[in-house]
Design a protein around this motif. Structure first.
Motif, PDB file in Angstrom:
ATOM      1  N   VAL A  18      -6.598  14.355  -5.709  1.00  0.00           N
ATOM      2  CA  VAL A  18      -6.530  14.974  -4.828  1.00  0.00           C
ATOM      3  C   VAL A  18      -6.011  13.616  -3.402  1.00  0.00           C
ATOM      4  N   ILE A  19      -5.151  12.462  -4.821  1.00  0.00           N
ATOM      5  CA  ILE A  19      -3.175  11.804  -3.581  1.00  0.00           C
ATOM      6  C   ILE A  19      -2.993  13.056  -2.575  1.00  0.00           C
ATOM      7  N   GLY A  20      -2.628  12.544  -1.632  1.00  0.00           N
ATOM      8  CA  GLY A  20      -1.338  13.158  -0.282  1.00  0.00           C
ATOM      9  C   GLY A  20      -2.599  14.053   0.062  1.00  0.00           C
ATOM     10  N   THR A  21      -3.883  13.723  -0.077  1.00  0.00           N
ATOM     11  CA  THR A  21      -4.634  14.800   1.081  1.00  0.00           C
ATOM     12  C   THR A  21      -6.128  13.779   1.975  1.00  0.00           C
ATOM     13  N   ASP A  22      -4.966  12.325   2.678  1.00  0.00           N
ATOM     14  CA  ASP A  22      -6.097  11.749   2.940  1.00  0.00           C
ATOM     15  C   ASP A  22      -6.977  11.369   2.675  1.00  0.00           C
ATOM     16  N   ALA A  23      -7.686  11.525   1.150  1.00  0.00           N
ATOM     17  CA  ALA A  23      -8.411  11.071   0.799  1.00  0.00           C
ATOM     18  C   ALA A  23      -9.403   9.717   0.965  1.00  0.00           C
ATOM     19  N   PHE A  24     -10.553   9.427   0.884  1.00  0.00           N
ATOM     20  CA  PHE A  24     -11.283   8.307   1.179  1.00  0.00           C
ATOM     21  C   PHE A  24     -10.642   7.046   0.737  1.00  0.00           C
ATOM     22  N   GLN A  25     -10.432   6.208   0.954  1.00  0.00           N
ATOM     23  CA  GLN A  25      -9.849   4.800   0.891  1.00  0.00           C
ATOM     24  C   GLN A  25      -8.395   5.347   0.479  1.00  0.00           C
ATOM     25  N   GLU A  26      -7.726   6.225   0.127  1.00  0.00           N
ATOM     26  CA  GLU A  26      -6.483   6.509  -0.167  1.00  0.00           C
ATOM     27  C   GLU A  26      -5.666   5.864   0.933  1.00  0.00           C
ATOM     28  N   CYS A  27      -4.162   4.970   0.182  1.00  0.00           N
ATOM     29  CA  CYS A  27      -3.101   4.977   0.490  1.00  0.00           C
ATOM     30  C   CYS A  27      -2.321   5.107  -0.411  1.00  0.00           C
ATOM     31  N   ASP A  28      -1.182   4.904  -0.021  1.00  0.00           N
ATOM     32  CA  ASP A  28       0.377   5.020  -0.427  1.00  0.00           C
ATOM     33  C   ASP A  28       0.553   3.470  -1.075  1.00  0.00           C
ATOM     34  N   THR A  29      -0.186   2.876  -2.268  1.00  0.00           N
ATOM     35  CA  THR A  29       0.309   1.842  -2.529  1.00  0.00           C
ATOM     36  C   THR A  29       1.534   1.023  -3.228  1.00  0.00           C
ATOM     37  N   VAL A  30       2.092   2.239  -4.004  1.00  0.00           N
ATOM     38  CA  VAL A  30       2.796   2.133  -4.890  1.00  0.00           C
ATOM     39  C   VAL A  30       4.121   2.110  -3.653  1.00  0.00           C
ATOM     40  N   GLY A  31       4.168   3.046  -2.576  1.00  0.00           N
ATOM     41  CA  GLY A  31       4.826   2.889  -1.375  1.00  0.00           C
ATOM     42  C   GLY A  31       5.188   1.745  -0.764  1.00  0.00           C
ATOM     43  N   ILE A  32       3.456   1.478  -0.395  1.00  0.00           N
ATOM     44  CA  ILE A  32       3.835   0.216   0.455  1.00  0.00           C
ATOM     45  C   ILE A  32       4.200  -1.258  -0.681  1.00  0.00           C
ATOM     46  N   THR A  33       3.912  -1.547  -1.361  1.00  0.00           N
ATOM     47  CA  THR A  33       4.308  -2.656  -2.452  1.00  0.00           C
ATOM     48  C   THR A  33       5.583  -2.359  -3.311  1.00  0.00           C
ATOM     49  N   MET A  34       5.928  -0.831  -2.549  1.00  0.00           N
ATOM     50  CA  MET A  34       7.997  -1.430  -3.089  1.00  0.00           C
ATOM     51  C   MET A  34       8.500  -2.320  -2.927  1.00  0.00           C
ATOM     52  N   PRO A  35       8.981  -2.763  -1.775  1.00  0.00           N
ATOM     53  CA  PRO A  35       9.943  -3.638  -1.523  1.00  0.00           C
ATOM     54  C   PRO A  35       9.085  -5.371  -1.782  1.00  0.00           C
ATOM     55  N   ILE A  36       8.013  -5.063  -2.217  1.00  0.00           N
ATOM     56  CA  ILE A  36       7.140  -7.133  -2.120  1.00  0.00           C
ATOM     57  C   ILE A  36       6.286  -6.940  -3.606  1.00  0.00           C
TER      58      ILE A  36
END
Lengths: 177, 574
Positions: free
Chosen positions: B105-123
């Motif tokens: 269900v990744i990419g469907t705006d599922a409950f408690q979903e966020c793009d963790t890998v994308g968000i944390t890529m620069p840090i």
């Protein structure tokens, strides 16, 4: 078109893994660098892809961007291909307004540029041109009077010239390490 | 052997000799928390995911081992973003595991979903989204390798819930195969030789030691090197403790709130030997005017640090410990060939600065309590090897200035990112890693309010840390800037000394709470606190809100213009 001295061609060998393009592209924006063009494709080894990135930067920031790129784990090797030491090519698809009265002229230009007509409609033609970037620029200028409907370019890809002695990528100028 | 992805993940952490992890469970990470019950790994249940991240960081600072944190997806992952950014700036080895919604269900705006890998890529130094349970051991092995080698840093592993539930055939990879990751550890011999030559010509050398000394476990090598060449050593905020403050060559902290001698010695130097330091703007001040006559030898394991800020005359990429040892050898051989300049005029000049411009504060009898006085009394009463954590702001600068550091790995703070609220969880993490040591946190009242709830964790898990709040009822550093640079227009900076009531709050969290208002009560209260070993202690020190951090180099000005405490200048009749 003369060669823009701020344009540098980086040939970046990367691991063929999901997210690599994001990592590379995001690094450029994060560190404030401009990408002129970027082309990605498979290489002779499945495990690796090659990105050809044309960057708009002075020498010193270029050194920093190369070092930062090198820190990305999936980036394996980076070389800069100097304009006189590489073979550069780019592909363009261009759709022109070409009613029957001007088709002859368009066809003639196409032949002169060693290009190819790849699609024909009632009032338009799509032409494929391959070559060095300035050849594509020239073609675009010459056909502009006919009316450009749509145009798309791949961005440059490049390979080092096969020297008589040795094939090599020029190491990017960095502080000696 | 068939294992679930979750079992394989825990097993892999065990294979990496993880003894403790900090975390908080939730929906997507539930499968991984199940096999944890049967694991030898101690899990510390935090009250907020940010706490887990900073605890892992404090643990890593104190032990040198990677800190491990595990939280669920979505808001938990975003809550641990701050500790990741913090650890990335300060090169702290950390491995963070986050749950993710099922891969399907990744990419469907599922409950408690966020793009963790994308968000944390620069840090993060690197991060991984696991898509196949068979990859788990390989990825965990790679993650620890990347986090702890080269320039250390945080990494993140994102594991979708369905991947954790699938089965895999267990294996443990014998080696790591990362063709794009090969850190250079040995210095280039020619560069080492060039550096030795410069060292033997310098008349006013300064060793500019940074956090890399600690990361490379190079404190002993640094000492041997400094003593060999007789050069004074400045220790940056990240390097406090890497060289003993009591050593005659130690000048202490340089930079915006460094002491006059450390700042000025760098300014007047003819050779800066930068070891694992990165020419941070808080150290250099206005870059054009920084150490104008100095040649620079820059040793760093990260090639990107070479020439990033200041172009070195001799860049050396390598591990600080290995390179310093190589430098010692090369310098010895150079000394045997040539005569080395006499450094005694330089050292005499430095002694004069130390005498004329010491750190200054004045605790008047019956006057308001001075924060520097509290720190000095804390230091006097605590064992030599006490670990000190701090948050960010005035109290952090006073702690770094007035605490005397004698051992490496006794200072835990947030340098690069400047994360308020760092100290309470970081102190807890440090105490978990070094239960044999006394651990004090010097905190500000503003910082304390950001993460104090982790003291509940400390009480529940029996982690007896000690917190000294320097309570001046203000966001003190902001107030200082508003006083000095914004015409005393105090915008949104007052916090109140007794809202909250810190003693009651401490008691509500199961800690011992105490309050000190008079300088005369400082020592006895600290003694009481030092005797408590079964629970956390919080002391609310009511300090003078007018006290400012001096010396100071105002932002954007050159290090030639050090602002000293006006009271000291007055007193000296200058």
């Amino acid at each position: 078109m003369s060669v823009n001295p701020r344009h540098h061609i980086l040939s970046v060998l990367v691991e063929n893994k999901p997210g690599v393009l994001t990592r590379v592209a995001a690094l450029f924006s994060r560190r404030g660098f401009n990408i002129v063009s970027l082309a990605v494709g498979p290489t002779e080894e499945d495990r690796f892809s090659r990105m050809t990135i044309v960057v708009d930067a002075d020498e010193s920031p270029l050194e920093q961007i190369v070092k930062q790129l090198n820190k990305l784990i999936p980036v394996i090797k980076i070389g800069e291909i100097a304009h006189d030491e590489g073979v550069e090519r780019e592909l363009m698809l261009i759709t022109l307004k070409a009613t029957s009265d001007v088709r002859g002229q368009v066809t003639e230009l196409t032949a002169i540029f060693d290009a190819k007509i790849v699609d024909v409609g009632h009032e338009a033609m799509t032409i494929m041109v391959a070559g060095e970037a300035d050849k594509l620029d020239s073609f675009t200028e010459l056909v502009r009077p006919f009316g450009i409907v749509e145009q798309q370019r791949t961005g440059r890809i490049a390979m080092p010239k096969l020297a008589r002695q040795q094939v090599k990528l020029r190491a990017v100028k960095t502080a000696r390490t | 052997m068939k294992l679930t992805g979750a079992q394989a993940l825990i097993r892999s952490l065990e294979m990496e000799q993880v003894e403790v992890m900090f975390g908080l469970p939730g929906g997507a990470i539930l499968p991984v928390y199940d096999p944890l019950i049967d694991s030898s790994i101690r899990h510390i249940l935090v009250r907020h995911e940010q706490g887990a991240g900073h605890m892992a960081s404090g643990y890593a600072h104190a032990t040198g081992r990677p800190g491990v944190a595990m939280v669920t997806s979505g808001p938990a992952a975003t809550n641990i973003v701050t500790p990741l950014a913090d650890a990335y700036m300060d090169s702290v080895p950390m491995v963070v595991v986050t749950g993710q919604v099922p891969f399907s269900v990744i990419g469907t705006d599922a409950f408690q979903e966020c793009d963790t890998v994308g968000i944390t890529m620069p840090i993060t130094k690197h991060n991984w989204l696991i898509t196949n349970p068979q990859d788990i051991p390989t990825i965990v092995r790679e993650a620890f390798h990347v986090a702890t080698t080269g320039r250390p840093g945080p990494v993140l592993i994102d594991i979708p819930k369905d991947v954790a539930n699938m089965t895999m055939d267990w294996y443990w990879p014998e080696s790591v195969d990362l063709p794009g990751y090969k850190p250079t550890t040995k210095g280039h011999p020619k560069q080492i030789k060039d550096a030795a030559r410069l060292i033997c010509q310098a008349q006013r050398p300064v060793i500019y030691a940074g956090g890399g000394i600690l990361k490379a476990r190079a404190a002993e090598a640094l000492r041997a090197f400094a003593e060999l060449i007789g050069a004074p050593v400045v220790t940056t905020l990240m390097a406090r403790g890497s060289f003993p403050d009591s050593h005659e060559l130690c000048l202490g902290m340089p930079g915006m709130h460094g002491n006059y001698t450390a700042i000025t010695a760098m300014q007047k130097s003819d050779l800066l030997i930068a070891l694992g330091s990165r020419f941070d703007d808080r150290v250099t001040g206005k870059l054009d005017g920084f150490a104008p006559d100095a040649k620079v030898i820059h040793v760093d394991i990260d090639p990107a640090e070479q020439g990033k800020v200041r172009r070195p005359d001799v860049p050396i990429v390598g591990d600080c410990k290995i390179v310093i040892e190589e430098l010692i050898k090369a310098t010895k051989s150079e000394i045997s060939k040539t005569s080395k300049p006499d450094l005694s005029p330089w050292i005499a000049q430095i002694r004069q600065w130390q005498k004329d411009f010491p750190l200054y504060y004045n605790q008047e009898e019956g006057g308001l309590l001075k924060p520097q006085f509290v720190i000095e009394k804390l230091r006097e009463a605590a064992p030599d090897d006490t670990i000190l954590a701090s948050g960010v702001g005035q109290h952090q600068m006073w702690a770094s200035q007035h605490w005397k550091f004698e051992h490496p790995y006794t200072w835990v703070n947030s340098g690069g990112l400047g994360t308020m609220g760092y100290s309470v969880p970081a102190a807890i993490g440090a105490k978990v890693g070094r239960p044999d040591r006394m651990v004090w946190a010097v905190d500000g009242d503003g910082c304390f309010q950001m993460t104090a709830q982790e003291l509940v964790t400390a009480t529940a898990e029996k982690i007896p840390v000690k917190i000294a709040i320097l309570n001046n009822a203000y966001l003190g550093m902001v107030r200082q800037w508003q006083e000095l640079f914004y015409e005393e227009r105090y915008s949104e900076v007052y916090l109140s000394p007794d809202l909250p009531d810190y003693v009651k709050w401490a008691e509500a969290m199961g800690c011992v709470g105490m309050r000190v208002e008079d300088a005369g009560d400082v020592e006895t209260t600290i003694e009481k606190a030092n005797e408590i070993n079964d629970r956390p202690v919080v002391i609310d020190f009511r300090t003078d809100y007018r006290e400012k951090v001096y010396p100071m180099v105002a932002a954007g000005t050159s290090n030639d213009s050090v602002i000293l405490d006006p009271a000291m200048t007055e007193r000296a009749g200058r």
